[in-house]
Design a protein around this motif. Structure first.
Motif, PDB file in Angstrom:
ATOM      1  N   ALA A 133       0.824  -1.215   0.000  1.00  0.00           N
ATOM      2  CA  ALA A 133       0.000   0.000   0.000  1.00  0.00           C
ATOM      3  C   ALA A 133       0.862   1.270   0.000  1.00  0.00           C
ATOM      4  O   ALA A 133       0.525   2.254  -0.665  1.00  0.00           O
ATOM      5  CB  ALA A 133      -0.945  -0.019   1.199  1.00  0.00           C
ATOM      6  N   GLU A 134       1.976   1.245   0.697  1.00  0.00           N
ATOM      7  CA  GLU A 134       2.858   2.424   0.741  1.00  0.00           C
ATOM      8  C   GLU A 134       3.467   2.762  -0.616  1.00  0.00           C
ATOM      9  O   GLU A 134       3.912   3.883  -0.838  1.00  0.00           O
ATOM     10  CB  GLU A 134       4.039   2.155   1.686  1.00  0.00           C
ATOM     11  N   VAL A 135       3.563   1.758  -1.468  1.00  0.00           N
ATOM     12  CA  VAL A 135       4.252   1.899  -2.744  1.00  0.00           C
ATOM     13  C   VAL A 135       3.288   2.284  -3.870  1.00  0.00           C
ATOM     14  O   VAL A 135       3.704   2.735  -4.929  1.00  0.00           O
ATOM     15  CB  VAL A 135       4.977   0.549  -3.046  1.00  0.00           C
ATOM     16  N   ASP A 136       1.997   2.099  -3.607  1.00  0.00           N
ATOM     17  CA  ASP A 136       0.984   2.332  -4.642  1.00  0.00           C
ATOM     18  C   ASP A 136       0.570   3.808  -4.669  1.00  0.00           C
ATOM     19  O   ASP A 136      -0.018   4.311  -3.709  1.00  0.00           O
ATOM     20  CB  ASP A 136      -0.236   1.446  -4.342  1.00  0.00           C
ATOM     21  N   PRO A 137       0.863   4.517  -5.767  1.00  0.00           N
ATOM     22  CA  PRO A 137       0.525   5.952  -5.816  1.00  0.00           C
ATOM     23  C   PRO A 137      -0.987   6.213  -5.787  1.00  0.00           C
ATOM     24  O   PRO A 137      -1.409   7.314  -5.460  1.00  0.00           O
ATOM     25  CB  PRO A 137       1.139   6.438  -7.139  1.00  0.00           C
ATOM     26  N   ASP A 138      -1.802   5.178  -6.115  1.00  0.00           N
ATOM     27  CA  ASP A 138      -3.258   5.343  -6.014  1.00  0.00           C
ATOM     28  C   ASP A 138      -3.706   5.299  -4.549  1.00  0.00           C
ATOM     29  O   ASP A 138      -4.846   5.613  -4.238  1.00  0.00           O
ATOM     30  CB  ASP A 138      -3.991   4.211  -6.756  1.00  0.00           C
ATOM     31  N   PHE A 139      -2.803   4.854  -3.697  1.00  0.00           N
ATOM     32  CA  PHE A 139      -3.175   4.600  -2.309  1.00  0.00           C
ATOM     33  C   PHE A 139      -2.510   5.577  -1.343  1.00  0.00           C
ATOM     34  O   PHE A 139      -3.118   6.031  -0.384  1.00  0.00           O
ATOM     35  CB  PHE A 139      -2.752   3.166  -1.962  1.00  0.00           C
ATOM     36  N   HIS A 140      -1.223   5.815  -1.622  1.00  0.00           N
ATOM     37  CA  HIS A 140      -0.390   6.519  -0.635  1.00  0.00           C
ATOM     38  C   HIS A 140       0.231   7.767  -1.245  1.00  0.00           C
ATOM     39  O   HIS A 140       0.614   7.751  -2.414  1.00  0.00           O
ATOM     40  CB  HIS A 140       0.708   5.537  -0.180  1.00  0.00           C
ATOM     41  N   GLN A 141       0.342   8.817  -0.449  1.00  0.00           N
ATOM     42  CA  GLN A 141       0.886  10.097  -0.923  1.00  0.00           C
ATOM     43  C   GLN A 141       2.373  10.047  -1.296  1.00  0.00           C
ATOM     44  O   GLN A 141       2.758  10.538  -2.340  1.00  0.00           O
ATOM     45  CB  GLN A 141       0.731  11.163   0.180  1.00  0.00           C
ATOM     46  N   GLY A 142       3.170   9.509  -0.390  1.00  0.00           N
ATOM     47  CA  GLY A 142       4.628   9.568  -0.579  1.00  0.00           C
ATOM     48  C   GLY A 142       5.047   8.798  -1.822  1.00  0.00           C
ATOM     49  O   GLY A 142       4.332   7.900  -2.282  1.00  0.00           O
ATOM     50  N   GLN A 143       6.214   9.151  -2.378  1.00  0.00           N
ATOM     51  CA  GLN A 143       6.699   8.435  -3.560  1.00  0.00           C
ATOM     52  C   GLN A 143       7.777   7.441  -3.170  1.00  0.00           C
ATOM     53  O   GLN A 143       8.617   7.720  -2.301  1.00  0.00           O
ATOM     54  CB  GLN A 143       7.279   9.431  -4.570  1.00  0.00           C
ATOM     55  N   VAL A 144       7.733   6.279  -3.829  1.00  0.00           N
ATOM     56  CA  VAL A 144       8.788   5.275  -3.649  1.00  0.00           C
ATOM     57  C   VAL A 144       9.415   5.035  -5.016  1.00  0.00           C
ATOM     58  O   VAL A 144       8.747   4.610  -5.961  1.00  0.00           O
ATOM     59  CB  VAL A 144       8.251   3.957  -3.043  1.00  0.00           C
ATOM     60  N   LEU A 145      10.698   5.384  -5.087  1.00  0.00           N
ATOM     61  CA  LEU A 145      11.394   5.391  -6.367  1.00  0.00           C
ATOM     62  C   LEU A 145      12.606   4.465  -6.306  1.00  0.00           C
ATOM     63  O   LEU A 145      13.299   4.415  -5.291  1.00  0.00           O
ATOM     64  CB  LEU A 145      11.876   6.828  -6.615  1.00  0.00           C
ATOM     65  N   VAL A 146      12.851   3.743  -7.400  1.00  0.00           N
ATOM     66  CA  VAL A 146      14.150   3.080  -7.551  1.00  0.00           C
ATOM     67  C   VAL A 146      14.994   4.025  -8.405  1.00  0.00           C
ATOM     68  O   VAL A 146      14.738   4.188  -9.599  1.00  0.00           O
ATOM     69  CB  VAL A 146      14.033   1.679  -8.194  1.00  0.00           C
ATOM     70  N   ALA A 147      15.940   4.682  -7.748  1.00  0.00           N
ATOM     71  CA  ALA A 147      16.719   5.729  -8.420  1.00  0.00           C
ATOM     72  C   ALA A 147      17.987   5.150  -9.025  1.00  0.00           C
ATOM     73  O   ALA A 147      18.561   4.193  -8.488  1.00  0.00           O
ATOM     74  CB  ALA A 147      17.078   6.818  -7.414  1.00  0.00           C
ATOM     75  N   ASP A 148      18.397   5.739 -10.157  1.00  0.00           N
ATOM     76  CA  ASP A 148      19.713   5.381 -10.706  1.00  0.00           C
ATOM     77  C   ASP A 148      20.620   6.601 -10.918  1.00  0.00           C
ATOM     78  O   ASP A 148      21.784   6.434 -11.278  1.00  0.00           O
ATOM     79  CB  ASP A 148      19.614   4.500 -11.966  1.00  0.00           C
ATOM     80  N   THR A 149      20.068   7.797 -10.649  1.00  0.00           N
ATOM     81  CA  THR A 149      20.957   8.976 -10.634  1.00  0.00           C
ATOM     82  C   THR A 149      20.554   9.927  -9.499  1.00  0.00           C
ATOM     83  O   THR A 149      19.390   9.953  -9.074  1.00  0.00           O
ATOM     84  CB  THR A 149      20.928   9.791 -11.961  1.00  0.00           C
TER      85      THR A 149
END
Ligand SMILES: Nc1nc2c(c(=O)[nH]1)N[C@H]1C(S)=C(S)[C@@H](COP(=O)(O)O)O[C@H]1N2
Ligand SMILES: [Mo]
Length: 187
Positions: A133-149
């Motif tokens: 639920a924390e990772v789903d943008p339809d559900f949760h405000q915060g963003q969870v990103l896999v960053a490469d830069t």
């Protein structure tokens, strides 16, 4: 004649014993040298792995840095509570990656799926947990990103991939050298 014969026999015997000992020694040495390779445990060093593996109980997808670069990226600026600095990361939303292993997101994130969680692990074995639920943008405000830069540069010692969880006040779930994300269920 008898004495000379004895000396000769003695010499031949010594040479044979010597050879046998040499043979035995080289056998022991070769077995000993081979042992560490046979005993080798999975590497526990923190050398960054190049690929990221996403999996659930049914499927697994591997992204090389090149595969990853080809995916649509988003950029976000976040305050790092540890360094007390503003940082701009670019990467792929974790939800976009999870869709590739058909993780239940959006309208499918209900019922049993509400007990789904992720274990994100770095190359040093450091692991953190996030709920689906924390990772789903339809559900949760915060963003969870896999960053490469970060700030337009590859992540260096923290790369090739790092998790960014914008809602966290401390970057303790910002796993460096991210190498796997597993989807599991608490039920
Ligand atoms: N792979 C890995 N990532 C990690 C950690 C770790 O031990 N291993 N520590 C976390 C913690 S507790 C913090 S505060 C931040 C520190 O990151 P920084 O040193 O780049 O500020 O990394 C996080 N990511
Ligand atoms: Mo930390």
């Amino acid at each position: 004649m008898g004495k000379r014969n004895m000396i000769l026999r003695n010499m031949i015997f010594r040479i044979m014993v010597g050879r046998t000992m040499l043979g035995l020694l080289s056998l022991v040495l070769s077995v000993c040298c081979a042992l560490p390779a046979q005993d080798a445990k999975p590497s526990t060093d923190s050398t960054p792995q190049t690929s990221l593996v996403l999996s659930d109980e049914h499927a697994s997808v591997t992204f090389t840095p090149a595969d990853f670069r080809a995916l649509p990226h988003v950029s976000l600026t976040v305050h790092n509570g540890h360094t007390d600095a503003s940082e701009t990361y670019s990467g792929v939303p974790l939800a976009t990656l999870l869709a590739k292993v058909n993780a239940p997101l959006g309208k499918d994130l209900r019922g049993k799926a509400m007990a789904s969680y992720l274990v994100a692990t770095g190359s040093d074995g450091y692991s953190v947990v996030l709920s689906l639920a924390e990772v789903d943008p339809d559900f949760h405000q915060g963003q969870v990103l896999v960053a490469d830069t970060r700030d337009g540069q590859p992540l260096g010692k923290n790369g090739p991939f790092q998790l960014i969880v914008t809602d966290d006040k401390r970057p303790a779930r910002w796993v460096h050298n991210l190498q796997s994300i597993e989807v599991r269920s608490a039920k």
